[in-house]
Motif scaffolding. Structure first.
Motif, mmCIF file in Angstrom:
data_model
loop_
_atom_site.group_PDB
_atom_site.id
_atom_site.type_symbol
_atom_site.label_atom_id
_atom_site.label_comp_id
_atom_site.label_asym_id
_atom_site.label_seq_id
_atom_site.Cartn_x
_atom_site.Cartn_y
_atom_site.Cartn_z
ATOM 1 N N HIS A 249 25.672 27.572 35.335
ATOM 2 C CA HIS A 249 25.018 28.881 35.312
ATOM 3 C C HIS A 249 26.042 30.009 35.313
ATOM 4 O O HIS A 249 27.038 29.946 36.039
ATOM 5 C CB HIS A 249 24.107 29.050 36.536
ATOM 6 C CG HIS A 249 22.995 28.054 36.579
ATOM 7 N ND1 HIS A 249 23.130 26.816 37.145
ATOM 8 C CD2 HIS A 249 21.729 28.122 36.091
ATOM 9 C CE1 HIS A 249 21.989 26.158 37.023
ATOM 10 N NE2 HIS A 249 21.129 26.921 36.397
ATOM 11 N N THR A 250 25.753 31.052 34.537
ATOM 12 C CA THR A 250 26.603 32.236 34.553
ATOM 13 C C THR A 250 26.344 33.032 35.833
ATOM 14 O O THR A 250 25.332 32.839 36.498
ATOM 15 C CB THR A 250 26.299 33.150 33.341
ATOM 16 O OG1 THR A 250 24.932 33.572 33.412
ATOM 17 C CG2 THR A 250 26.557 32.439 32.024
ATOM 18 N N GLY B 100 27.141 20.090 18.606
ATOM 19 C CA GLY B 100 26.682 21.285 19.307
ATOM 20 C C GLY B 100 27.684 21.687 20.367
ATOM 21 O O GLY B 100 28.701 21.030 20.568
ATOM 22 N N THR B 101 27.394 22.772 21.023
ATOM 23 C CA THR B 101 28.255 23.262 22.092
ATOM 24 C C THR B 101 27.406 23.509 23.323
ATOM 25 O O THR B 101 26.398 24.211 23.256
ATOM 26 C CB THR B 101 28.950 24.578 21.681
ATOM 27 O OG1 THR B 101 29.704 24.331 20.491
ATOM 28 C CG2 THR B 101 29.874 25.075 22.782
ATOM 29 N N GLY B 102 27.800 22.902 24.418
ATOM 30 C CA GLY B 102 27.115 23.136 25.685
ATOM 31 C C GLY B 102 27.604 24.435 26.298
ATOM 32 O O GLY B 102 28.807 24.670 26.383
ATOM 33 N N THR B 103 26.690 25.309 26.663
ATOM 34 C CA THR B 103 27.058 26.580 27.283
ATOM 35 C C THR B 103 26.333 26.730 28.616
ATOM 36 O O THR B 103 25.337 26.060 28.870
ATOM 37 C CB THR B 103 26.682 27.775 26.380
ATOM 38 O OG1 THR B 103 25.286 27.741 26.147
ATOM 39 C CG2 THR B 103 27.426 27.719 25.055
ATOM 40 N N GLN B 104 26.843 27.615 29.441
ATOM 41 C CA GLN B 104 26.196 27.883 30.722
ATOM 42 C C GLN B 104 24.863 28.585 30.485
ATOM 43 O O GLN B 104 24.750 29.439 29.612
ATOM 44 C CB GLN B 104 27.074 28.770 31.598
ATOM 45 C CG GLN B 104 28.309 28.097 32.144
ATOM 46 C CD GLN B 104 29.158 29.084 32.925
ATOM 47 O OE1 GLN B 104 29.587 30.091 32.378
ATOM 48 N NE2 GLN B 104 29.388 28.795 34.184
ATOM 49 N N TYR C 15 26.339 36.809 42.629
ATOM 50 C CA TYR C 15 26.421 35.367 42.398
ATOM 51 C C TYR C 15 27.477 35.148 41.319
ATOM 52 O O TYR C 15 27.369 35.688 40.223
ATOM 53 C CB TYR C 15 25.059 34.828 41.953
ATOM 54 C CG TYR C 15 25.084 33.386 41.513
ATOM 55 C CD1 TYR C 15 25.449 32.377 42.394
ATOM 56 C CD2 TYR C 15 24.753 33.028 40.217
ATOM 57 C CE1 TYR C 15 25.476 31.054 42.001
ATOM 58 C CE2 TYR C 15 24.775 31.704 39.813
ATOM 59 C CZ TYR C 15 25.142 30.720 40.701
ATOM 60 O OH TYR C 15 25.180 29.404 40.303
ATOM 61 N N THR C 16 28.509 34.375 41.629
ATOM 62 C CA THR C 16 29.625 34.206 40.689
ATOM 63 C C THR C 16 29.387 33.102 39.676
ATOM 64 O O THR C 16 30.168 32.942 38.753
ATOM 65 C CB THR C 16 30.938 33.935 41.446
ATOM 66 O OG1 THR C 16 30.759 32.804 42.291
ATOM 67 C CG2 THR C 16 31.351 35.139 42.264
ATOM 68 N N GLY C 17 28.314 32.342 39.820
ATOM 69 C CA GLY C 17 28.009 31.291 38.861
ATOM 70 C C GLY C 17 28.519 29.937 39.332
ATOM 71 O O GLY C 17 29.207 29.815 40.342
#
Length: 190
Positions: free
Chosen positions: A136-137, A53-57, A130-132
């Motif tokens: 988190h994005t 799998g791929t971990g994403t924000q 909020y720039t992330g």
């Protein structure tokens, strides 16, 4: 984790097994699950299943609130940004697309701007950016702040001379114009 099932499968039968795993970081991730057949009727055997799998924000959401909206001219106003639970980092507040103060660190998912008393009459565009962070994005919250005119009162006092006074005698008057947020003008004329 250990899963047990009390049902039996006939020889040559198949079953479906759903396995979910939660990424613990960003980018490509792998894991494996090992299934064991330990029934009395069969020889114990192991089956390894690869998980990829791929971990994403995670997406973030930023809410923005004003301490007073609408406000009146000269009234102190501050803004509170609230970001998705678990987010870390900072918020850059903007008023009419211009940075307002330095970025403010999130504490418990919230950041509070400094107070401004200098907003001109009319509408103003307020943003919390909020720039992330690693997990988190970024996201932006916005609102329109309306500034209305403050109420005012005027008072004029005779502070020098007499009333009634003779024609041509000097008189001194003091005028005080007061606004909703303190005395805004004082003028003395002779």
């Amino acid at each position: 984790m250990l899963f047990r099932s009390s049902s039996s499968l006939a020889a040559g039968a198949s079953c479906n097994l759903s396995i979910s795993f939660m990424p613990t970081g960003l980018g490509p991730l792998t894991a494996s699950a090992t299934l064991a057949n330990n029934s009395i009727a069969a020889n114990p055997s192991l089956q390894a299943i690869s998980l990829n799998g791929t971990g994403t924000q995670a997406s973030s959401m930023t809410g923005l609130a004003s301490s007073a909206n609408p406000s009146v001219y000269g009234q102190g106003v501050y803004f509170t940004a609230t970001v998705t639970a678990g987010a870390t980092g900072s918020i850059q507040f903007q008023i009419d697309n211009v940075n307002f103060c330095a970025p403010v660190m999130l504490v418990g998912g919230q950041a509070v701007s400094g107070t401004t008393t200098t907003l001109a009459l009319g509408p103003h565009s307020i943003a919390a950016i909020y720039t992330g962070d690693t997990d988190h994005t970024g996201s932006t919250g916005s609102l329109q702040q309306t500034v209305n005119a403050a109420s005012a009162s005027e008072e004029v006092y005779l502070t020098g001379g007499s009333n009634p006074s003779p024609y041509g005698a000097p008189l001194t008057f003091t005028a005080i114009i007061s606004g909703q947020y303190g005395e805004v003008a004082r003028r003395r004329t002779a």
